[in-house]
Scaffold this motif. Structure first.
Motif, PDB file in Angstrom:
ATOM      1  N   TYR A 144       0.973  -1.151   0.051  1.00  0.00           N
ATOM      2  CA  TYR A 144      -0.005   0.046   0.040  1.00  0.00           C
ATOM      3  C   TYR A 144       0.800   1.180   0.021  1.00  0.00           C
ATOM      4  CZ  TYR A 144      -3.584  -3.418   1.618  1.00  0.00           C
ATOM      5  OH  TYR A 144      -4.330  -4.432   1.628  1.00  0.00           O
ATOM      6  N   GLN A 145       0.214   2.293  -0.281  1.00  0.00           N
ATOM      7  CA  GLN A 145       0.874   3.643  -0.199  1.00  0.00           C
ATOM      8  C   GLN A 145       0.687   4.129   1.158  1.00  0.00           C
ATOM      9  OE1 GLN A 145      -0.392   6.485  -2.860  1.00  0.00           O
ATOM     10  NE2 GLN A 145       0.748   5.675  -4.788  1.00  0.00           N
TER      11      GLN A 145
ATOM     12  N   LYS B 178       2.531   6.162   4.769  1.00  0.00           N
ATOM     13  CA  LYS B 178       3.344   6.968   5.537  1.00  0.00           C
ATOM     14  C   LYS B 178       3.538   6.321   6.755  1.00  0.00           C
ATOM     15  CE  LYS B 178       3.951  11.626   6.931  1.00  0.00           C
ATOM     16  NZ  LYS B 178       3.186  13.023   7.230  1.00  0.00           N
TER      17      LYS B 178
ATOM     18  N   LEU C  50      -0.081   5.714   8.291  1.00  0.00           N
ATOM     19  CA  LEU C  50      -1.244   6.458   7.662  1.00  0.00           C
ATOM     20  C   LEU C  50      -1.329   5.594   6.284  1.00  0.00           C
ATOM     21  CD1 LEU C  50      -3.580   8.106   7.466  1.00  0.00           C
ATOM     22  CD2 LEU C  50      -1.972  10.064   6.885  1.00  0.00           C
TER      23      LEU C  50
ATOM     24  N   ASP D  10      -2.940   4.773   2.716  1.00  0.00           N
ATOM     25  CA  ASP D  10      -3.938   5.552   1.726  1.00  0.00           C
ATOM     26  C   ASP D  10      -4.530   4.412   1.023  1.00  0.00           C
ATOM     27  OD1 ASP D  10      -5.190   7.274   0.090  1.00  0.00           O
ATOM     28  OD2 ASP D  10      -3.514   7.621  -1.113  1.00  0.00           O
TER      29      ASP D  10
END
Length: 79
Positions: free
Chosen positions: A7-8, A10, A76, A78
């Protein structure tokens, strides 16, 4: 850890939680109790994903009969 890389995401840093059982009436420290706290701490810093790095149990002093600490990375993600 491999799943979060799909996943993208952070990284928001490390979160930790620990429990020390000092009296027989207290609950025994378990990973599920600590995971609940780690998820809460992750949400408080704006995250929605957590990756458990390790959970270790050791006696830190004589007043702590049972001890468990878990460390995780907050993310986090996205979707």
């Amino acid at each position: 850890m491999a799943e979060i890389q799909r996943y993208q995401a952070k990284s928001l840093g490390q979160v930790t939680s620990s429990l020390c059982k000092t009296r027989p009436s207290q609950p025994t420290p378990t990973e599920s109790l600590l995971l609940r706290d780690l998820k809460y701490k992750t949400q408080r810093i704006g995250g929605n994903g957590v990756v458990i790095m390790e959970c270790v149990g050791h006696r830190i002093n004589t007043s702590c009969n049972e001890f468990l600490e878990c460390r995780a990375l907050a993310y986090l993600v996205d979707f």
